[in-house]
Design a protein around this motif. Structure first.
Motif, PDB file in Angstrom:
ATOM      1  N   HIS A 431      -6.023 -44.593  -2.020  1.00  0.00           N
ATOM      2  CA  HIS A 431      -5.609 -43.437  -2.830  1.00  0.00           C
ATOM      3  C   HIS A 431      -6.750 -43.186  -3.798  1.00  0.00           C
ATOM      4  O   HIS A 431      -6.970 -43.952  -4.739  1.00  0.00           O
ATOM      5  N   LEU A 433      -9.710 -40.320  -5.833  1.00  0.00           N
ATOM      6  CA  LEU A 433     -10.079 -39.005  -6.346  1.00  0.00           C
ATOM      7  C   LEU A 433     -11.591 -38.869  -6.167  1.00  0.00           C
ATOM      8  O   LEU A 433     -12.379 -39.459  -6.904  1.00  0.00           O
ATOM      9  N   LEU A 462      -8.170 -35.169  -4.254  1.00  0.00           N
ATOM     10  CA  LEU A 462      -7.265 -36.322  -4.322  1.00  0.00           C
ATOM     11  C   LEU A 462      -6.772 -36.621  -2.914  1.00  0.00           C
ATOM     12  O   LEU A 462      -6.130 -35.778  -2.278  1.00  0.00           O
ATOM     13  N   ALA A 480      -7.947 -43.870  -7.461  1.00  0.00           N
ATOM     14  CA  ALA A 480      -7.109 -43.124  -8.412  1.00  0.00           C
ATOM     15  C   ALA A 480      -5.970 -44.011  -8.881  1.00  0.00           C
ATOM     16  O   ALA A 480      -5.463 -44.847  -8.141  1.00  0.00           O
TER      17      ALA A 480
END
Length: 481
Positions: A431, A433, A462, A480
């Motif tokens: 996960h 960004l 994202l 992230a």
């Protein structure tokens, strides 16, 4: 009791004689009486001349008129006739005209003449009546059998192995393909070197015939020995050349592995439609012909699953029953594409008279190249031309198989979905960004990973995705919260 021979004709037609009643397809071998077992029998309808000239336009010149001969040692009459019919297609693919086909039931081929001397003389009569110039045997003959049978029938004799090698030689186009075929031909030829009379000898030491004496002594080596030495030298050179080409292919495979690109290979019986499927799935534009062994040089193309993951799809040389071991050995570097793949699409011709026999023959070759450990998806092609009963039988044999028609496009979407489901999935979920200036990482995620969620924000992209370990490491700086 031997079936009567037909009278000579200026243009032999396919024989339409009914099968002898004693030859029932499902009748066990032991129940045949002695007369039936010893008789040569004609196989009807062997000539498979194609009506559409576009299917055979690659042939430049047809030189030979052939008689086919088979020895039936096991299985049903249908199995034996299918094998001889396939031999007829092979002969016509090589550019020959099939005039006649005969088959004899025996416990095993005769060690001296393949058929037995009496039946070989009957074949000689057929050769004379049809005007044939070549006899093709449905099996691999020993050098002794080849020589003895030629002495009796008085025309050239070749076996199934030599015929397949000749077809491969006609179709090879790339440097590697030509080298592989030449190596296989030389390995086949080496134990079969032979000759007759004085033309084969250069030895003339001492008091030779005719009293030549001094000045007529040869170099101490017969011509056959010279040929054998030259062939061994050429074999060694070709093996070195193929080793270098194989190393290049291995580097290309390692690059795909390093980039975590899954590999899918199309494998299957010759003329099952593998190249047509490759064109359907990738728009590769490779040659497609209704001919045996139209593809010898492997083609690798990139494709995408419906969810956007990239993979490579490779077309390979087709297999055939009793594929000569010389070819398996010579094409080993090419066939390593199959053994090193992540998924084998095993293509079967659903319109063939014996698709189960095709499946068995292909799996036998896969075993020879150590590829049975690779996951396999059975793809039954040509369903638009297949018998419904055959398709029903195949569905029972392989419930997970995908049924398609590369010609019409039917079932291609289901095949693409099945490939997507069976390809290995990336192992690490991330996960992250990713800033917009690192769009290259986002592109890699889309190409080699599995995107679960994506959102464009003011700070970057994202992403929630599953990726390889290497890519996860590159993305770790942008995790992230």
């Amino acid at each position: 009791m031997t079936q009567p021979l037909h009278e000579p004709s200026p243009r032999p037609e396919p024989v339409e004689t009914d099968l002898v009643e004693a030859y029932e397809p499902d009748q066990p071998y032991e129940s045949f009486d002695l007369e039936d077992r010893q008789a040569l029998r004609r196989v009807p309808g062997l000539a498979t001349e194609l009506e559409d000239v576009t299917e055979v336009e690659y042939r430049q010149l047809r030189l030979e008129r052939v008689v086919l001969v088979g020895v039936w040692t096991s299985g049903t009459v249908t199995d034996a006739e299918n094998s001889l019919t396939e031999l007829a297609r092979l002969a016509e693919t090589a550019g020959s005209e099939v005039l006649e086909g005969v088959m004899q039931r025996r416990d095993r081929p005769d060690p001296a003449t393949y058929l037995g001397s009496g039946k070989a003389k009957e074949v000689r009569d057929i050769v004379v009546s049809t005007g044939a110039d070549t006899v093709v045997c449905d099996g691999e003959l020993s050098p002794g059998q080849l020589r003895k049978l030629e002495e009796i029938v008085k025309v050239k004799v070749i076996d199934r192995t030599a015929l397949i090698l000749d077809i491969f030689a006609q179709h090879a186009r790339s440097r590697e393909g030509k080298a592989q075929v030449e190596l296989a031909q030389l390995q086949y030829m080496l134990p079969r070197l032979r000759g007759w009379g004085e033309s084969m000898s250069r030895q003339a030491g001492g008091r030779v015939a005719g009293g030549g004496g001094i000045g007529t002594r040869g170099p101490g080596e017969t011509k056959i020995e010279t040929d054998r030495r030259r062939i061994n030298t050429k074999i060694a050179k070709l093996r070195r050349q193929l080793g270098e080409l194989g190393a290049t292919r291995a580097v290309q495979r390692q690059e795909r592995v390093r980039n975590e690109v899954p590999s899918v290979v199309l494998a299957g019986y010759t003329n099952a439609g593998k190249s047509s499927l490759l064109n359907r799935l990738t728009d590769a534009g490779v040659l497609v012909e209704d001919a045996l062994f139209a593809t010898l040089d492997p083609t690798v193309r990139r494709s995408q699953t419906p969810d956007g993951r990239e993979y490579t799809l490779a077309d390979t040389v087709g297999f055939v029953r009793h594929l000569p071991h010389q070819l398996v050995e010579a094409f080993r570097s090419t066939l390593e594409e199959v053994a090193d793949s992540d998924l084998i699409l095993h293509v079967v011709d659903g319109s063939d008279a014996d698709p189960e026999g095709q499946i068995s023959a292909v799996r036998e070759v896969l075993g020879q190249i150590d590829a049975l450990h690779v996951p396999e998806l059975l793809v039954v092609n040509k369903i638009d031309a297949a018998d419904p009963d055959t398709l029903t039988r195949l569905r029972g044999l392989a419930p997970d198989a995908v049924f398609v028609s590369a010609r019409t496009g039917r079932g291609i979407d289901q095949l693409a979905a099945a490939v997507e489901a069976r390809l290995p999935r990336p192992a690490v979920e991330v996960h992250v960004l990713v800033p917009y200036e690192r769009g290259d990482l986002v592109s890699r995620v889309h190409a080699t990973g599995e995107v679960l969620a994506e959102e464009h924000t003011g700070d970057g992209t994202l992403l929630t995705a599953r990726v390889s370990g290497d890519l996860a490491g590159a993305l770790s700086a942008y995790a992230a919260g």
